[in-house]
Motif scaffolding. Structure first.
Motif, PDB file in Angstrom:
ATOM      1  N   UNK A 171       0.849  -1.171   0.000  1.00  0.00           N
ATOM      2  CA  UNK A 171       0.000   0.000   0.000  1.00  0.00           C
ATOM      3  C   UNK A 171       0.892   1.231   0.000  1.00  0.00           C
ATOM      4  N   UNK A 172       0.297   2.343  -0.336  1.00  0.00           N
ATOM      5  CA  UNK A 172       1.036   3.588  -0.459  1.00  0.00           C
ATOM      6  C   UNK A 172       1.300   4.187   0.918  1.00  0.00           C
ATOM      7  N   UNK A 173       2.499   4.770   1.038  1.00  0.00           N
ATOM      8  CA  UNK A 173       2.852   5.415   2.305  1.00  0.00           C
ATOM      9  C   UNK A 173       3.020   6.900   2.046  1.00  0.00           C
ATOM     10  N   UNK A 174       2.584   7.718   3.003  1.00  0.00           N
ATOM     11  CA  UNK A 174       2.594   9.169   2.866  1.00  0.00           C
ATOM     12  C   UNK A 174       3.350   9.786   4.031  1.00  0.00           C
ATOM     13  N   UNK A 175       3.962  10.952   3.733  1.00  0.00           N
ATOM     14  CA  UNK A 175       4.606  11.711   4.807  1.00  0.00           C
ATOM     15  C   UNK A 175       3.526  12.511   5.526  1.00  0.00           C
ATOM     16  N   UNK A 176       3.906  13.133   6.641  1.00  0.00           N
ATOM     17  CA  UNK A 176       2.957  13.910   7.437  1.00  0.00           C
ATOM     18  C   UNK A 176       2.428  15.092   6.629  1.00  0.00           C
TER      19      UNK A 176
ATOM     20  N   UNK B 234       9.113   6.516   9.262  1.00  0.00           N
ATOM     21  CA  UNK B 234       8.567   7.829   9.523  1.00  0.00           C
ATOM     22  C   UNK B 234       7.388   8.165   8.614  1.00  0.00           C
ATOM     23  N   UNK B 235       6.947   7.217   7.788  1.00  0.00           N
ATOM     24  CA  UNK B 235       5.823   7.464   6.887  1.00  0.00           C
ATOM     25  C   UNK B 235       4.567   6.801   7.435  1.00  0.00           C
ATOM     26  N   UNK B 236       3.425   7.311   7.043  1.00  0.00           N
ATOM     27  CA  UNK B 236       2.144   6.796   7.512  1.00  0.00           C
ATOM     28  C   UNK B 236       1.509   6.013   6.374  1.00  0.00           C
ATOM     29  N   UNK B 237       1.042   4.797   6.697  1.00  0.00           N
ATOM     30  CA  UNK B 237       0.396   3.960   5.695  1.00  0.00           C
ATOM     31  C   UNK B 237      -0.953   4.577   5.340  1.00  0.00           C
ATOM     32  N   UNK B 238      -1.289   4.553   4.033  1.00  0.00           N
ATOM     33  CA  UNK B 238      -2.531   5.182   3.587  1.00  0.00           C
ATOM     34  C   UNK B 238      -3.747   4.465   4.170  1.00  0.00           C
ATOM     35  N   UNK B 239      -3.655   3.147   4.341  1.00  0.00           N
ATOM     36  CA  UNK B 239      -4.782   2.396   4.936  1.00  0.00           C
ATOM     37  C   UNK B 239      -5.022   2.845   6.372  1.00  0.00           C
ATOM     38  N   UNK B 240      -3.956   3.168   7.091  1.00  0.00           N
ATOM     39  CA  UNK B 240      -4.074   3.680   8.459  1.00  0.00           C
ATOM     40  C   UNK B 240      -4.786   5.029   8.459  1.00  0.00           C
ATOM     41  N   UNK B 241      -4.435   5.913   7.460  1.00  0.00           N
ATOM     42  CA  UNK B 241      -5.087   7.221   7.345  1.00  0.00           C
ATOM     43  C   UNK B 241      -6.547   7.048   6.984  1.00  0.00           C
TER      44      UNK B 241
END
Length: 181
Positions: free
Chosen positions: A1-6, A35-42
């Motif tokens: 899955x895609x990971x995003x920065x803050x 240090x990245x946030x998983x898009x599924x988590x968001x």
């Protein structure tokens, strides 16, 4: 899955970075070891991201610009087709005109080539020699004994010129005070 920065996540959902960090500090949102946030988590925390009206308006304006450009290009294509048809028509007319003129020229040449039976051509005419321009004719004239050699040399009759006499010259004052005479 895609990971995003803050900061990417803040832009996507329209929150500030401090709000995203507050959710991480509360434990609602987890960051990975990189240090990245998983898009599924968001998605779990914030839900589906809302599409801003500005992005919809931008896509609609881009589509409308494309449509106007397409319409303009279609009009230009139509105009160029009309110009091409007109130039082809003019070219056909000029070709027809040229062939007509060529036929006229050929007909006139045929008329010029056929000699008329009752007319004499230039080569059939006898040459009339001019005494004034041909010196050989003087020697060919017959001497009848009635004219002198001086009279035979100059056969032109002198014509006196009519010359009006000049009026007498008048002085400066007589031009103004005496009658014209």
């Amino acid at each position: 899955m895609k990971k995003l920065s803050v900061s990417e996540l803040a832009k996507l959902y329209g929150y500030s970075r401090q709000a995203i960090y507050a959710h991480i500090n509360k434990g609602n949102l987890s960051k990975g070891s990189d240090g990245l946030i998983d898009f599924s988590e968001a998605l779990r925390v914030f839900g589906e991201p809302q599409i801003k009206a500005s992005t919809v308006n931008q896509s609609q304006s881009i589509n409308s610009q494309n449509l106007t450009e397409v319409d303009m290009l279609k009009r230009q294509v139509d105009m160029l087709e009309k110009q091409l048809n007109q130039s082809l028509l003019r070219e056909n007319q000029s070709i027809e005109r040229e062939s007509f003129y060529q036929e006229q020229i050929e007909a006139m040449q045929r008329l010029l080539d056929v000699p008329k039976p009752n007319m004499t051509t230039f080569t059939d005419q006898k040459s009339n020699r001019d005494i004034a321009t041909d010196p050989r004719l003087e020697s060919e004239t017959n001497y009848d004994g009635l004219t002198t050699s001086e009279q035979t040399k100059d056969k032109r009759i002198p014509v006196p010129e009519h010359v009006e006499p000049e009026p007498p010259k008048r002085g400066f004052l007589s031009r103004f005070f005496l009658p014209n005479g």
